[in-house]
Design a protein around this motif. Sequence first.
Motif, mmCIF file in Angstrom:
data_model
loop_
_atom_site.group_PDB
_atom_site.id
_atom_site.type_symbol
_atom_site.label_atom_id
_atom_site.label_comp_id
_atom_site.label_asym_id
_atom_site.label_seq_id
_atom_site.Cartn_x
_atom_site.Cartn_y
_atom_site.Cartn_z
ATOM 1 N N MET A 1 0.820 -1.202 0.000
ATOM 2 C CA MET A 1 0.000 0.000 0.000
ATOM 3 C C MET A 1 0.863 1.265 0.000
ATOM 4 S SD MET A 1 -3.037 -1.139 -0.211
ATOM 5 C CE MET A 1 -4.051 -2.566 0.123
ATOM 6 N N GLU A 2 2.050 1.165 0.608
ATOM 7 C CA GLU A 2 2.936 2.317 0.637
ATOM 8 C C GLU A 2 3.331 2.737 -0.770
ATOM 9 O OE1 GLU A 2 7.309 3.605 2.441
ATOM 10 O OE2 GLU A 2 6.349 1.736 3.054
ATOM 11 N N TRP A 3 3.456 1.747 -1.668
ATOM 12 C CA TRP A 3 3.806 2.025 -3.048
ATOM 13 C C TRP A 3 2.741 2.901 -3.707
ATOM 14 C CZ3 TRP A 3 1.696 0.246 -7.804
ATOM 15 C CH2 TRP A 3 2.515 0.427 -8.929
ATOM 16 N N VAL A 4 1.475 2.578 -3.488
ATOM 17 C CA VAL A 4 0.381 3.374 -4.034
ATOM 18 C C VAL A 4 0.381 4.767 -3.408
ATOM 19 C CG1 VAL A 4 -2.125 3.543 -4.272
ATOM 20 C CG2 VAL A 4 -1.003 1.322 -4.521
ATOM 21 N N THR A 5 0.710 4.850 -2.113
ATOM 22 C CA THR A 5 0.787 6.148 -1.441
ATOM 23 C C THR A 5 1.839 7.035 -2.088
ATOM 24 O OG1 THR A 5 0.067 5.191 0.663
ATOM 25 C CG2 THR A 5 1.229 7.307 0.754
ATOM 26 N N ARG A 6 2.978 6.445 -2.437
ATOM 27 C CA ARG A 6 4.026 7.233 -3.083
ATOM 28 C C ARG A 6 3.587 7.726 -4.459
ATOM 29 N NH1 ARG A 6 7.769 3.266 -0.757
ATOM 30 N NH2 ARG A 6 7.941 2.259 -2.796
ATOM 31 N N LEU A 7 2.847 6.905 -5.184
ATOM 32 C CA LEU A 7 2.310 7.351 -6.462
ATOM 33 C C LEU A 7 1.334 8.508 -6.265
ATOM 34 C CD1 LEU A 7 1.659 3.933 -8.256
ATOM 35 C CD2 LEU A 7 3.457 5.582 -8.786
ATOM 36 N N GLU A 8 0.520 8.413 -5.221
ATOM 37 C CA GLU A 8 -0.405 9.506 -4.908
ATOM 38 C C GLU A 8 0.362 10.791 -4.589
ATOM 39 O OE1 GLU A 8 -3.833 10.328 -4.398
ATOM 40 O OE2 GLU A 8 -3.970 8.752 -5.899
ATOM 41 N N ALA A 31 8.233 8.599 -6.186
ATOM 42 C CA ALA A 31 7.684 7.239 -6.245
ATOM 43 C C ALA A 31 8.739 6.169 -5.960
ATOM 44 C CB ALA A 31 7.057 6.992 -7.613
ATOM 45 N N CYS A 32 9.987 6.600 -5.738
ATOM 46 C CA CYS A 32 11.097 5.676 -5.440
ATOM 47 C C CYS A 32 11.333 4.669 -6.561
ATOM 48 C CB CYS A 32 10.882 4.961 -4.112
ATOM 49 S SG CYS A 32 10.897 6.065 -2.696
ATOM 50 N N CYS A 33 11.382 5.167 -7.797
ATOM 51 C CA CYS A 33 11.729 4.314 -8.923
ATOM 52 C C CYS A 33 12.420 5.158 -9.980
ATOM 53 C CB CYS A 33 10.494 3.614 -9.500
ATOM 54 S SG CYS A 33 9.237 4.730 -10.158
ATOM 55 N N SER A 34 12.872 4.538 -11.046
ATOM 56 C CA SER A 34 13.532 5.286 -12.108
ATOM 57 C C SER A 34 12.499 6.068 -12.924
ATOM 58 C CB SER A 34 14.296 4.336 -13.036
ATOM 59 O OG SER A 34 13.385 3.597 -13.834
ATOM 60 N N THR A 35 12.985 7.057 -13.661
ATOM 61 C CA THR A 35 12.102 7.848 -14.518
ATOM 62 C C THR A 35 11.401 6.951 -15.534
ATOM 63 O OG1 THR A 35 13.639 9.697 -14.287
ATOM 64 C CG2 THR A 35 11.982 9.878 -16.009
ATOM 65 N N TYR A 36 12.154 6.027 -16.113
ATOM 66 C CA TYR A 36 11.596 5.096 -17.102
ATOM 67 C C TYR A 36 10.483 4.265 -16.489
ATOM 68 C CZ TYR A 36 11.394 1.175 -20.397
ATOM 69 O OH TYR A 36 10.971 0.207 -21.265
ATOM 70 N N HIS A 37 10.741 3.662 -15.326
ATOM 71 C CA HIS A 37 9.734 2.821 -14.679
ATOM 72 C C HIS A 37 8.505 3.641 -14.281
ATOM 73 C CE1 HIS A 37 12.971 -0.345 -13.519
ATOM 74 N NE2 HIS A 37 12.407 -0.631 -14.671
ATOM 75 N N TYR A 38 8.742 4.864 -13.796
ATOM 76 C CA TYR A 38 7.609 5.695 -13.386
ATOM 77 C C TYR A 38 6.685 5.974 -14.568
ATOM 78 C CZ TYR A 38 4.836 9.525 -11.540
ATOM 79 O OH TYR A 38 3.783 10.312 -11.150
ATOM 80 N N GLN A 39 7.260 6.360 -15.691
ATOM 81 C CA GLN A 39 6.433 6.652 -16.864
ATOM 82 C C GLN A 39 5.690 5.411 -17.338
ATOM 83 O OE1 GLN A 39 8.101 9.504 -19.914
ATOM 84 N NE2 GLN A 39 9.981 9.010 -18.807
ATOM 85 N N ARG A 40 6.358 4.271 -17.253
ATOM 86 C CA ARG A 40 5.732 3.020 -17.687
ATOM 87 C C ARG A 40 4.568 2.655 -16.774
ATOM 88 N NH1 ARG A 40 9.067 -2.608 -18.763
ATOM 89 N NH2 ARG A 40 7.509 -3.608 -20.093
ATOM 90 N N PRO A 259 0.474 -3.739 -6.827
ATOM 91 C CA PRO A 259 0.061 -2.923 -5.668
ATOM 92 C C PRO A 259 -0.231 -3.717 -4.403
ATOM 93 C CG PRO A 259 -1.044 -2.173 -7.651
ATOM 94 C CD PRO A 259 -0.382 -3.472 -7.998
ATOM 95 N N SER A 260 -0.691 -4.965 -4.533
ATOM 96 C CA SER A 260 -1.061 -5.746 -3.347
ATOM 97 C C SER A 260 -0.202 -6.990 -3.172
ATOM 98 C CB SER A 260 -2.543 -6.160 -3.441
ATOM 99 O OG SER A 260 -2.786 -6.900 -4.621
ATOM 100 N N SER A 261 0.978 -7.009 -3.796
ATOM 101 C CA SER A 261 1.810 -8.211 -3.823
ATOM 102 C C SER A 261 2.748 -8.351 -2.633
ATOM 103 C CB SER A 261 2.649 -8.218 -5.101
ATOM 104 O OG SER A 261 3.594 -7.147 -5.074
ATOM 105 N N GLY A 262 3.023 -7.243 -1.945
ATOM 106 C CA GLY A 262 4.058 -7.268 -0.916
ATOM 107 C C GLY A 262 5.428 -6.986 -1.476
ATOM 108 N N TYR A 263 5.481 -6.686 -2.782
ATOM 109 C CA TYR A 263 6.735 -6.337 -3.438
ATOM 110 C C TYR A 263 6.609 -4.971 -4.097
ATOM 111 C CZ TYR A 263 8.302 -11.177 -2.917
ATOM 112 O OH TYR A 263 8.687 -12.384 -2.412
ATOM 113 N N GLU A 264 7.761 -4.382 -4.419
ATOM 114 C CA GLU A 264 7.814 -3.129 -5.151
ATOM 115 C C GLU A 264 8.750 -3.289 -6.342
ATOM 116 O OE1 GLU A 264 8.978 0.045 -2.604
ATOM 117 O OE2 GLU A 264 7.515 -0.448 -1.054
ATOM 118 N N TYR A 265 8.570 -2.421 -7.308
ATOM 119 C CA TYR A 265 9.431 -2.389 -8.482
ATOM 120 C C TYR A 265 10.848 -2.034 -8.043
ATOM 121 C CZ TYR A 265 8.930 -2.181 -13.618
ATOM 122 O OH TYR A 265 8.938 -2.457 -14.959
#
Length: 294
Positions: A1-8, A31-40, A259-265
């Motif tokens: 859920m924290e991952w979705v919060t960062r996107l928000e 969002a704690c990811c690369s520019t490429y991953h964020y856009q994707r 988003p609900s996997s327990g993992y992040e990109y």
Amino acid sequence: MEWVTRLENSLDYIEKHLTEEIDFAHLATLACCSTYHYQRIFSYMVGVPLAVYIRRRKLSLAGVELQQGAKVIDVAIKYGYESPNSFARAFKNQHGITPSQAQQEGSLLTSYPRIKFHITIKGDVEMEYRIETKEAFRIIGAKKALSADIEENFKETPLFWQQVGMDGTLNNLIPLMTQEPRGVMGISVGFEAAPTDKNDFSSSEGTSYYIAVASDQPAPDTLEEYTIPAFTWAVFSGHGAMPHAIQELEKQIVTDWLPSSGYEYANGPDIELYLDANPSNASFEVWLPVIKSQ
């Protein structure tokens, strides 16, 4: 859920800076990811490219201000347009009327509201996957530099595959396939290099795309070699007509599973592994670099 919060949080930043030039790299850092991953991720979850969303939001607010009596030139400058003409073209493309017409009482405008990320549990499509920790492995293949514009990459990558297939490179790769994973891979690399600041995930310098195989053989002069770092991977299997089938699987991974996997990109390469050469009903795997959610 924290991952979705960062996107928000990244969406909040967009809303607060719509009258400025928005730095995609900063959004990726939030969002704690690369520019490429964020856009994707953004394109898959929202359904439109990041640049298109930002432009629509700016022009929506511009329409409101024009209806409230603001001058066209002032609104154009406020939302980053270099001239009233360029603003007028963009405005008409979105709203169907000119800025001056929008100032008239009773004019109809098209509103694009701020989006919100949320998780919808549907459960209507099964997803088979495995988590695999793999040591670093070496690849050999053809290499193409990636653009900072992910939408441009989406156009150029299929042309690159076509070129590699037609000039004989793909056939030359097959005998070099001597290690796991077995298959021809499409790999986006350059995001996995450790940043100077451990919190800086924004760098996209030196990003490239490889059409390659895993190999311990010497690389011919016409090909490039690269070592994929050790990672934990979420591996998803699929089949179907290309490229639609793999694009749909990648979208499903990002919107439904992640988003609900327990993992992040993780900040690593993306791998598409093609297990056969049947474009009408291909078998393939998508390898997503992941880390456990904090």
